[in-house]
Design a protein around this motif. Structure first.
Motif, PDB file in Angstrom:
ATOM      1  N   UNK A  45      31.436 -19.856  24.159  1.00 56.90           N
ATOM      2  CA  UNK A  45      31.162 -20.964  23.264  1.00 56.90           C
ATOM      3  C   UNK A  45      31.014 -20.423  21.857  1.00 56.90           C
ATOM      4  N   UNK A  46      31.082 -21.300  20.880  1.00 55.17           N
ATOM      5  CA  UNK A  46      30.978 -20.898  19.486  1.00 55.17           C
ATOM      6  C   UNK A  46      29.698 -20.097  19.263  1.00 55.17           C
ATOM      7  N   UNK A  47      29.849 -18.893  18.730  1.00 55.16           N
ATOM      8  CA  UNK A  47      28.714 -18.035  18.429  1.00 55.16           C
ATOM      9  C   UNK A  47      28.229 -17.178  19.576  1.00 55.16           C
ATOM     10  N   UNK A  48      28.818 -17.308  20.753  1.00 60.30           N
ATOM     11  CA  UNK A  48      28.325 -16.557  21.913  1.00 60.30           C
ATOM     12  C   UNK A  48      28.384 -15.049  21.699  1.00 60.30           C
ATOM     13  N   UNK A  49      29.375 -14.567  20.984  1.00 60.04           N
ATOM     14  CA  UNK A  49      29.513 -13.123  20.763  1.00 60.04           C
ATOM     15  C   UNK A  49      28.392 -12.564  19.884  1.00 60.04           C
ATOM     16  N   UNK A  50      27.729 -13.424  19.100  1.00 59.68           N
ATOM     17  CA  UNK A  50      26.646 -12.961  18.215  1.00 59.68           C
ATOM     18  C   UNK A  50      25.280 -12.963  18.892  1.00 59.68           C
ATOM     19  N   UNK A  51      25.194 -13.489  20.110  1.00 61.97           N
ATOM     20  CA  UNK A  51      23.900 -13.598  20.790  1.00 61.97           C
ATOM     21  C   UNK A  51      23.651 -12.360  21.643  1.00 61.97           C
ATOM     22  N   UNK A  52      23.413 -11.255  20.971  1.00 59.99           N
ATOM     23  CA  UNK A  52      23.165  -9.982  21.650  1.00 59.99           C
ATOM     24  C   UNK A  52      21.846  -9.391  21.151  1.00 59.99           C
ATOM     25  N   UNK A  53      21.242  -8.589  22.002  1.00 61.59           N
ATOM     26  CA  UNK A  53      19.990  -7.944  21.630  1.00 61.59           C
ATOM     27  C   UNK A  53      18.830  -8.928  21.630  1.00 61.59           C
ATOM     28  N   UNK A  54      17.809  -8.602  20.860  1.00 69.85           N
ATOM     29  CA  UNK A  54      16.622  -9.450  20.751  1.00 69.85           C
ATOM     30  C   UNK A  54      16.672 -10.166  19.416  1.00 69.85           C
ATOM     31  N   UNK A  55      16.705 -11.496  19.473  1.00 66.55           N
ATOM     32  CA  UNK A  55      16.871 -12.300  18.270  1.00 66.55           C
ATOM     33  C   UNK A  55      15.920 -13.501  18.315  1.00 66.55           C
ATOM     34  N   UNK A  56      15.578 -14.053  17.152  1.00 68.55           N
ATOM     35  CA  UNK A  56      14.697 -15.221  17.114  1.00 68.55           C
ATOM     36  C   UNK A  56      15.406 -16.480  17.630  1.00 68.55           C
ATOM     37  N   UNK A  57      14.625 -17.404  18.140  1.00 68.88           N
ATOM     38  CA  UNK A  57      15.141 -18.698  18.567  1.00 68.88           C
ATOM     39  C   UNK A  57      15.914 -19.344  17.422  1.00 68.88           C
ATOM     40  N   UNK A  58      15.398 -19.242  16.207  1.00 68.51           N
ATOM     41  CA  UNK A  58      16.055 -19.847  15.043  1.00 68.51           C
ATOM     42  C   UNK A  58      17.480 -19.337  14.881  1.00 68.51           C
ATOM     43  N   UNK A  59      17.717 -18.071  15.155  1.00 72.93           N
ATOM     44  CA  UNK A  59      19.060 -17.504  15.052  1.00 72.93           C
ATOM     45  C   UNK A  59      19.977 -18.082  16.123  1.00 72.93           C
ATOM     46  N   UNK A  60      19.468 -18.203  17.334  1.00 73.15           N
ATOM     47  CA  UNK A  60      20.258 -18.790  18.425  1.00 73.15           C
ATOM     48  C   UNK A  60      20.719 -20.182  18.030  1.00 73.15           C
ATOM     49  N   UNK A  61      19.827 -20.980  17.481  1.00 72.39           N
ATOM     50  CA  UNK A  61      20.148 -22.352  17.129  1.00 72.39           C
ATOM     51  C   UNK A  61      21.054 -22.446  15.901  1.00 72.39           C
ATOM     52  N   UNK A  62      20.885 -21.543  14.956  1.00 75.75           N
ATOM     53  CA  UNK A  62      21.664 -21.600  13.713  1.00 75.75           C
ATOM     54  C   UNK A  62      23.057 -20.997  13.855  1.00 75.75           C
ATOM     55  N   UNK A  63      23.213 -20.021  14.741  1.00 74.09           N
ATOM     56  CA  UNK A  63      24.465 -19.270  14.779  1.00 74.09           C
ATOM     57  C   UNK A  63      25.290 -19.475  16.038  1.00 74.09           C
ATOM     58  N   UNK A  64      24.963 -20.496  16.823  1.00 73.26           N
ATOM     59  CA  UNK A  64      25.746 -20.748  18.029  1.00 73.26           C
ATOM     60  C   UNK A  64      25.817 -22.245  18.307  1.00 73.26           C
TER      61      UNK A  64
END
Length: 125
Positions: A45-64
């Motif tokens: 899905x859009x942004x799935x490749x950027x969801x790696x490592x430990x990231x904030x919830x805000x990043x998950x919502x903003x970048x995918x």
């Protein structure tokens, strides 16, 4: 579109080069890319490749394409909470939104409820 040879462990699926989702229908895995049915899992899905490592919830919502993050048991989610993605994020289609279901791990960090390595259940009895 049904595929008899798609297994539950197949996590990277494209249909005609487009991001896809999977769901089970009639005992078979269905793969599609238009309107997902309730309970479908997004595998690419859009942004799935950027969801790696430990990231904030805000990043998950903003970048995918993920619309919301929930925690098992109903605890509230705040944007600053960290998610250890384990480099494996599979949101589900719930009430018309891509939803990442998480659970608490060590030190209050969240992890996706669906683990990257599936544990077979009852396969040997």
């Amino acid at each position: 579109m049904p595929f008899d040879d798609v297994q539950a462990a197949d996590h990277h699926i494209l249909v005609g080069g487009r991001p896809a989702f999977t769901h089970f229908a009639g005992g078979k895995v269905e793969v599609g890319f238009e309107q997902p049915p309730e309970g479908a899992r997004a595998v690419l899905f859009e942004g799935s490749a950027r969801l790696v490592g430990t990231i904030p919830v805000a990043t998950v919502l903003a970048e995918s394409a993920i619309d919301q993050v929930t925690i098992l048991g109903g605890a509230p989610v705040v944007p600053e909470m960290l998610i250890d993605t384990r480099d494996f994020v599979r949101p589900i289609w719930r009430d018309g939104r891509w939803t990442l279901v998480t659970q608490f791990a060590r030190n209050g960090v969240l992890v996706p409820f669906e683990p990257p390595s599936q544990t077979p259940c009852c396969h040997d009895h």
